[in-house]
Design an enzyme around this catalytic site. Structure first.
Site, PDB file in Angstrom:
ATOM      1  N   GLU A 151     -72.332 -33.824 118.370  1.00 12.03           N
ATOM      2  CA  GLU A 151     -73.681 -34.428 118.418  1.00 12.03           C
ATOM      3  C   GLU A 151     -73.664 -35.864 118.943  1.00 12.03           C
ATOM      4  OE1 GLU A 151     -71.973 -33.684 115.702  1.00 12.03           O
ATOM      5  OE2 GLU A 151     -72.395 -34.980 113.976  1.00 12.03           O
TER       6      GLU A 151
ATOM      7  N   HIS B 288     -67.393 -33.781 116.124  1.00 14.65           N
ATOM      8  CA  HIS B 288     -68.855 -33.987 116.059  1.00 14.65           C
ATOM      9  C   HIS B 288     -69.442 -34.039 117.473  1.00 14.65           C
ATOM     10  CE1 HIS B 288     -69.303 -34.991 111.737  1.00 14.65           C
ATOM     11  NE2 HIS B 288     -68.051 -35.397 111.847  1.00 14.65           N
TER      12      HIS B 288
ATOM     13  N   CYS C 219     -67.771 -30.023 111.605  1.00 17.71           N
ATOM     14  CA  CYS C 219     -66.873 -30.743 110.705  1.00 17.71           C
ATOM     15  C   CYS C 219     -66.806 -30.026 109.349  1.00 17.71           C
ATOM     16  CB  CYS C 219     -67.301 -32.199 110.596  1.00 17.71           C
ATOM     17  SG  CYS C 219     -65.880 -33.254 110.212  1.00 17.71           S
TER      18      CYS C 219
HETATM   19  N1  GLN Z   1     -65.292 -33.996 104.097  1.00 20.49           N
HETATM   20  C1  GLN Z   1     -64.623 -33.375 105.201  1.00 20.49           C
HETATM   21  C2  GLN Z   1     -63.381 -34.151 105.604  1.00 20.49           C
HETATM   22  O1  GLN Z   1     -63.200 -35.272 105.221  1.00 20.49           O
HETATM   23  C3  GLN Z   1     -65.558 -33.217 106.363  1.00 20.49           C
HETATM   24  C4  GLN Z   1     -65.975 -34.513 106.960  1.00 20.49           C
HETATM   25  C5  GLN Z   1     -67.199 -34.419 107.793  1.00 20.49           C
HETATM   26  O2  GLN Z   1     -67.920 -33.422 107.742  1.00 20.49           O
HETATM   27  N2  GLN Z   1     -67.512 -35.438 108.561  1.00 20.49           N
HETATM   28  O3  GLN Z   1     -62.574 -33.643 106.334  1.00 20.49           O
END
Ligand code: GLN
Length: 536
Positions: free
Chosen positions: A505, A503, A380
């Site tokens: 995970e 994600h 992310c």
């Molecule tokens: N802050 C980034 C976004 O909003 C990444 C979000 C995250 O890592 N969950 O896209």
């Protein structure tokens, strides 16, 4: 007719109630029952989505896009069932629904009160979850500690609920700390006694007491607890430390937890733990070590990254190596010290995160690993960092940045449908499909073209820079099915430099490790072999 298990906690918080609930879930699932679990949290936030991870730990995202308590992650990993938006209820959410109903005139002029309106909302939540999931057994964990003011509506709702569905269809488990006093070298049962009394005074008599202590507190103490709690001797279950989290179901099984639950609920009492034990054998047979750095800004509380830690662990069972986790605060990384900070690591993982703090250190870490061909895995925000670094250092876009934190060339920018939205619950959330490009590391990891992973982000790869970055050699390894949203990037050639917008995970399981975690650790293992380091 569904059966219900309610798990309360006493004496102190942080006793691993969630692990008890999750372990029991697994033990019942191994008997062939359909098990679901849910968590009630007494705090007033509508959900943990806007909470700082260093206070509350990670926000776990369900496939249907709910931002939930991290205990739901344990439930999914142990029970191996996808949970839903009906699996996490906070006091805030219950009150929110009641107050909205009130404004809409749904209570027909009645006085709106905690009992019955809030408690009804809580009861409905349990029933709805059972109806939606058709669970045979619904396990409900109540956050916090019995006696907290905020938790009282939940306790009252459960008291009423048990009368409505029949007390014989319910089992109440109270997880308490039995403290050890080193001066006199003995365990003390008094705090448990008080806590049981407190729960009883609210109209709920526990059927089972799980006593938490580092080592076994002994039969004498358990008998005393049984006597004061007015329960059978075999209903006081020791919950002791284990060498690996996933050994908890076996330990609790050996101490008789599931047997007691099945007897009370009239469930069949045979379960085959052999597959689970095979997995534990793999956990214990790991040989050698891989040193993996987690570079993030919430490293002061490891619970902020709990699903990532667990997914790395799962992959380590597959790869057969132990993990030596190095926690690196990205705020402290500079161009000068990055090589010292990441000395001797076999891989670097940059996890998700929000806001500007610590970003420069993450970019330094990405640059250092890419240039030195140390495996890099960005999740992310970690993927967005990889894109920014590549844009700056390879594609020559010196002021490359993300719309989230700097002015410059926004190679990462707000998704069009995210503009102008308020913060709570408005991100791109939950499972979305992704199409994987052949001949990429992503493809070798998953071994298929169509995957689905969970998301939680507001920003994304800016397509205005797509051509420039691709021409500079960045591989767009995964996109949304319509090709519009870039879901994964990687570099060409040797070295492992992979970033994913999703994600992975959240879907990793102890006996079915997340594909990308396995491919990352395999790359780290290869790197470690090539750079054989005598100290390890
Ligand atoms: N802050 C980034 C976004 O909003 C990444 C979000 C995250 O890592 N969950 O896209």
């Amino acid at each position: 007719m569904a059966k219900y298990v309610f798990v309360f906690g006493g004496v102190v918080s942080g006793l691993g109630k969630g692990i008890v609930a999750a372990s029991l879930g697994r033990l019942l699932k191994l008997r062939g029952y359909k098990v679901q679990a849910q968590k009630f949290d007494p705090y007033l936030n509508i959900d943990p989505g806007t909470m700082n991870p260093t206070q509350h730990g990670e926000v776990f995202v369900t496939a249907d896009g709910a931002e939930t308590d991290l205990d739901l992650g344990h439930y999914e990993r142990f029970i191996d069932e996808n949970l839903t938006k009906y699996c996490n209820l906070t006091s805030g959410k219950a009150l929110w629904r009641v107050l909205n109903n009130e404004r809409e005139g749904k209570y027909l002029g009645k006085t709106v009160q905690i009992i019955p309106h809030v408690t009804n909302e809580i009861k409905d939540f349990i029933s709805r979850n059972v109806k939606e999931t058709k669970a045979d057994v619904m396990i409900t964990e109540i956050g916090g500690t019995v006696g907290d003011i905020e938790g009282q509506p939940f306790i009252e709702a459960i008291r009423q609920f048990m009368i409505e569905v029949g007390r014989e269809n319910c089992v109440v488990i109270h997880v308490c700390l039995t403290p050890y006093i080193s001066g006199s070298d003995e365990y003390k049962s008094k705090p448990v006694q008080h806590s049981v009394k407190e729960l009883q005074s609210m109209g709920i008599a526990p059927d089972i007491v799980v006593t938490r202590s580092a080592t076994d507190c002994g039969q004498e103490i358990r008998d005393k607890i049984a006597m004061f709690a007015s329960i059978r001797r075999d209903c006081v279950i020791s919950n002791t430390d284990v060498d690996c989290l996933y050994a908890a179901p076996v330990m609790l099984h050996e101490n008789g937890l599931d047997k007691a639950v099945c007897r009370i609920l009239g469930l069949k009492d045979e379960c085959d733990l052999s597959e689970w034990n095979d997995m534990l054998a793999r956990v214990r047979a790991r040989d050698g070590k891989l040193k993996i750095a987690i570079v993030g800004k919430y490293v002061s509380l490891h619970d902020s990254y709990i699903s990532i830690i667990e997914a790395l662990q799962h992959a380590s069972y597959t790869v057969g190596k132990n993990l030596d986790m190095l926690w690196v605060d990205s705020e402290k990384i500079t161009a000068e010290n990055v090589c010292k900070k990441l000395k001797d690591v076999d891989g670097v993982l940059v996890p998700g995160g929000f806001g500007e703090r610590g970003i420069d250190g993450m970019i330094e870490a990405a640059r250092y690993t890419r240039e030195n061909k140390i495996p890099y895995f960005g999740i992310c925000l970690g993927m967005q960092i990889a894109v920014i670094e590549y844009a700056r250092d390879v594609a020559g876009i010196a002021d490359a940045c993300s719309g989230e934190f700097k002015e410059g060339s926004k190679v990462i920018d707000l998704m069009p449908d995210q503009k102008g939205l308020r913060l709570g619950g408005t991100m791109r959330l939950g499972a979305y499909p992704c199409i994987v490009k052949k001949d990429t590391r992503l493809y070798s990891a998953y071994g298929k073209e169509k995957i689905s992973e969970r998301h939680r982000h507001r920003y994304e790869f800016n397509n205005d820079y797509r051509e420039t970055l691709e021409n500079a050699g960045l591989v767009l390894a995964g996109t949304s099915p319509d090709g519009v949203i870039v879901e994964a990037v990687e570099t060409k050639g040797d070295g492992y430099f992979v970033g994913v917008q999703f994600h992975p995970e959240f879907t990793s399981r102890p006996n079915r490790a997340g594909a990308l975690f396995v491919s990352f650790l395999t790359a780290a293992d290869n790197y470690s072999k090539e750079h054989g380091d005598i100290q390890k």
